[in-house]
Design a protein around this motif. Structure first.
Motif, short mmCIF file in Angstrom:
data_model
loop_
_atom_site.label_atom_id
_atom_site.label_comp_id
_atom_site.label_asym_id
_atom_site.label_seq_id
_atom_site.Cartn_x
_atom_site.Cartn_y
_atom_site.Cartn_z
N VAL A 107 2.94 8.45 -0.02
CA VAL A 107 1.67 7.75 -0.21
C VAL A 107 1.29 7.02 1.08
CG1 VAL A 107 0.56 5.82 -1.40
CG2 VAL A 107 1.88 7.50 -2.71
N HIS A 108 2.27 6.34 1.67
CA HIS A 108 1.98 5.56 2.88
C HIS A 108 1.64 6.47 4.06
CE1 HIS A 108 2.27 2.64 6.10
NE2 HIS A 108 3.20 3.37 6.68
N THR A 109 2.53 7.41 4.34
CA THR A 109 2.39 8.18 5.58
C THR A 109 1.44 9.37 5.44
OG1 THR A 109 3.67 9.09 7.43
CG2 THR A 109 4.33 9.78 5.23
N GLY A 110 1.36 9.94 4.21
CA GLY A 110 0.52 11.11 4.01
C GLY A 110 -0.88 10.76 3.55
N LEU A 111 -0.97 10.13 2.39
CA LEU A 111 -2.29 9.83 1.82
C LEU A 111 -3.01 8.72 2.59
CD1 LEU A 111 -1.41 10.05 -1.97
CD2 LEU A 111 -3.08 11.47 -0.77
N MET A 135 5.20 0.36 10.05
CA MET A 135 5.34 -0.08 8.66
C MET A 135 5.22 -1.60 8.51
SD MET A 135 8.09 2.79 7.29
CE MET A 135 7.57 2.75 5.57
N GLU A 136 4.60 -2.23 9.50
CA GLU A 136 4.21 -3.64 9.34
C GLU A 136 3.09 -3.75 8.33
OE1 GLU A 136 3.88 -5.74 13.29
OE2 GLU A 136 4.24 -3.68 13.99
N ALA A 137 2.30 -2.69 8.22
CA ALA A 137 1.23 -2.61 7.22
C ALA A 137 1.48 -1.37 6.37
CB ALA A 137 -0.14 -2.54 7.89
N ILE A 138 1.60 -1.57 5.06
CA ILE A 138 1.85 -0.47 4.13
C ILE A 138 0.53 -0.07 3.47
CG2 ILE A 138 3.07 0.23 2.02
CD1 ILE A 138 4.85 -0.07 4.50
N GLY A 139 0.36 1.23 3.24
CA GLY A 139 -0.88 1.72 2.67
C GLY A 139 -0.75 2.25 1.26
N SER A 140 -1.88 2.23 0.54
CA SER A 140 -1.98 2.89 -0.76
C SER A 140 -3.25 3.74 -0.76
CB SER A 140 -2.01 1.86 -1.91
OG SER A 140 -3.30 1.28 -2.05
N PHE A 141 -3.43 4.53 -1.81
CA PHE A 141 -4.53 5.49 -1.87
C PHE A 141 -5.12 5.45 -3.26
CE2 PHE A 141 -6.19 9.79 -2.63
CZ PHE A 141 -6.88 10.08 -1.46
N ALA A 182 0.70 -3.30 -1.16
CA ALA A 182 0.13 -2.68 0.03
C ALA A 182 -0.75 -3.64 0.81
CB ALA A 182 -0.67 -1.43 -0.35
N ASP A 183 -0.75 -3.48 2.11
CA ASP A 183 -1.60 -4.29 2.99
C ASP A 183 -2.98 -3.66 3.16
OD1 ASP A 183 0.53 -6.26 4.07
OD2 ASP A 183 1.45 -4.28 4.33
N VAL A 201 -11.42 0.83 3.30
CA VAL A 201 -10.11 0.19 3.41
C VAL A 201 -10.25 -1.24 2.92
CG1 VAL A 201 -8.28 -0.57 4.97
CG2 VAL A 201 -9.38 1.66 5.33
N VAL A 202 -9.60 -1.52 1.80
CA VAL A 202 -9.61 -2.87 1.23
C VAL A 202 -8.30 -3.53 1.61
CG1 VAL A 202 -9.80 -4.26 -0.86
CG2 VAL A 202 -11.05 -2.09 -0.68
N GLU A 203 -8.39 -4.60 2.37
CA GLU A 203 -7.19 -5.25 2.86
C GLU A 203 -6.62 -6.23 1.84
OE1 GLU A 203 -7.19 -6.12 7.18
OE2 GLU A 203 -9.32 -5.60 7.11
N LYS A 204 -5.32 -6.39 1.90
CA LYS A 204 -4.61 -7.28 0.98
C LYS A 204 -5.24 -8.68 1.00
CE LYS A 204 0.18 -8.63 -0.04
NZ LYS A 204 1.59 -8.46 0.43
N GLY A 205 -5.42 -9.24 -0.19
CA GLY A 205 -5.98 -10.58 -0.29
C GLY A 205 -7.49 -10.64 -0.36
N THR A 206 -8.15 -9.48 -0.33
CA THR A 206 -9.61 -9.47 -0.42
C THR A 206 -10.05 -9.97 -1.80
OG1 THR A 206 -9.76 -7.58 1.11
CG2 THR A 206 -11.68 -8.03 -0.28
N PRO A 207 -10.93 -10.98 -1.87
CA PRO A 207 -11.40 -11.47 -3.17
C PRO A 207 -12.04 -10.35 -3.98
CG PRO A 207 -12.00 -13.00 -1.43
CD PRO A 207 -11.48 -11.78 -0.75
#
Length: 399
Positions: A107-111, A135-141, A182-183, A201-207
């Motif tokens: 999910v992180h590296t591919g998607l 991997m300081e920032a992890i992704g989701s899809f 995810a970040d 791209v919705v960043e972590k902590g976005t209201p």
């Protein structure tokens, strides 16, 4: 003896019956051996407990980052993009040991990284991909929705509305791996203005963005899948992916990752074969190892045949991707065939284990359950069958 047949530090996996890993270069095989050691030494010892507790081993993320294998398909100034075959063998290694960690990594590296690489502007790629590589920032899809799985293309209800220098997202997503922590969350939403699906791209902590862990799963329990709610979620305009402007762009990402699921199935099948073979040669009944019984050998021969046929298909998939001529129907066939063979293989392996096959300590029960998730995600068998059927007949049968 040719260079390809010379033994090296990687060694030969019992499941790689025809030695497909020898298609890799010596340097690639060396990296693959390092990844294998890490997975055996650091992941396998804790995989069962993490799966049983449905907890993710966050402490391993910096160690995975040290391997420098995240985003192998991405070009960086100090590291050119690797061939798809190499990255695919690494994905299979992860799945051979633990399908949950393989899913997290995929999910992180591919998607996630793949979407930003394919659909982001140069500025967006430079902003996010280096931190994702380390991997300081992890992704989701975030594509699948509560009421939109197979019909996600037509049934995507999450909306996006431009409001000045922001986009406002409203809707819900389901089954989103990594999203609880995810970040950077890739969210696909339908633009109210033109009806096209676009990527953000919705960043972590976005209201307005909330991710809640899905509980009580019976497969891939270590994966932190989430239900996502987007309520008036404001995303800066610069976080709208520049080249993600229709579902066709989404499809470009999915075409590549659907082939990746085939490799995950291959890796899980390799692990299945190794577990079943090792158990069969050590478990004794009637005064002899059960591996000496003909029906058990037939099970093992069938499993290794499933691995070998699936691996051959997956290798060809990677070669076609490297050549840039990979088609949707080829991705669909690989995904449906390999995951179907995985499902059949884990059933035979569990049978070899007898009653012990339902006890988590013997590992095969975890693989048995995880196979069900691989069988279903990235397109069900039925949907992928229809994609292939349309290609070979010229006639669509979706409705």
């Amino acid at each position: 003896m040719t260079e390809q047949s010379t033994p090296d530090e990687l060694g030969d996996l019992p499941g790689d019956f025809y030695g497909y890993a020898h298609l890799l270069s010596p340097d690639e095989r060396s990296v693959l051996a390092r990844v294998r050691r890490f997975l055996e030494e650091r992941v396998r010892p804790i995989a069962l407990d993490q799966w049983e507790k449905a907890e993710f081993p966050h402490h391993l993320v910096p160690e995975i980052a040290e391997l420098d294998i995240a985003g192998l398909a991405v070009d960086f100034p100090d590291r050119k993009a690797a061939g798809k075959l190499f990255g695919s063998f690494i994905a299979a290694e992860f799945a051979r040991v633990d399908a949950s960690i393989a899913t997290f990594f995929g999910v992180h590296t591919g998607l996630a990284m793949g979407t930003i690489d394919q659909c982001g502007s140069d500025e967006q790629r430079d902003r996010w991909l280096p931190r994702m590589r380390t991997m300081e920032a992890i992704g989701s899809f975030g594509l699948t929705e509560p009421n939109g799985g197979s019909d996600v293309a037509g049934g995507l209800h999450t909306t996006a509305r431009r409001d000045g220098d922001t986009w406002v997202l409203d809707g819900a997503k389901r089954w989103i791996g990594n999203a609880t922590f995810a970040d950077l969350n890739i969210i696909w939403a339908r633009d109210e203005a033109d009806g096209h699906v676009k990527g953000f791209v919705v960043e972590k902590g976005t209201p307005g963005f909330t991710a809640r862990k899905i509980e009580r799963k019976t497969a891939l329990r270590t994966v932190q899948n989430a239900d996502i709610e987007l309520v008036g979620c404001r995303v800066p305009a610069e976080n709208k992916l520049a080249k993600a402007n229709s579902f066709r762009d989404t499809g470009r990402v999915l075409r590549a990752t659907r082939g990746g699921v085939a490799w995950s199935a291959v890796g899980a099948m390799m692990g299945t074969f190794e577990l079943a073979r090792d158990y069969a040669v050590t478990r004794e009944q009637f005064g002899r190892p059960i591996a000496k019984f003909q029906l058990v050998q037939e099970h093992l021969a069938t499993i290794v045949g499933n691995v070998t046929s699936s691996l051959g298909m997956a290798v060809r998939v990677a070669q076609l991707q490297d050549q840039g001529i990979f088609r949707d129907e080829q991705a669909a066939l690989a995904k449906l065939f390999c995951t179907t063979r995985l499902r059949a293989s884990v059933a035979r392996a569990r049978e070899i284990f007898g009653g012990n096959g339902i006890v988590l300590d013997y590992e095969i029960a975890k693989v048995f359950n995880d196979a069900e998730a691989l069988y279903s995600y990235e397109g069900t068998r039925e949907i992928n069958s229809l994609i292939v059927g349309r290609a070979v007949t010229g006639l669509g049968a979706f409705v």
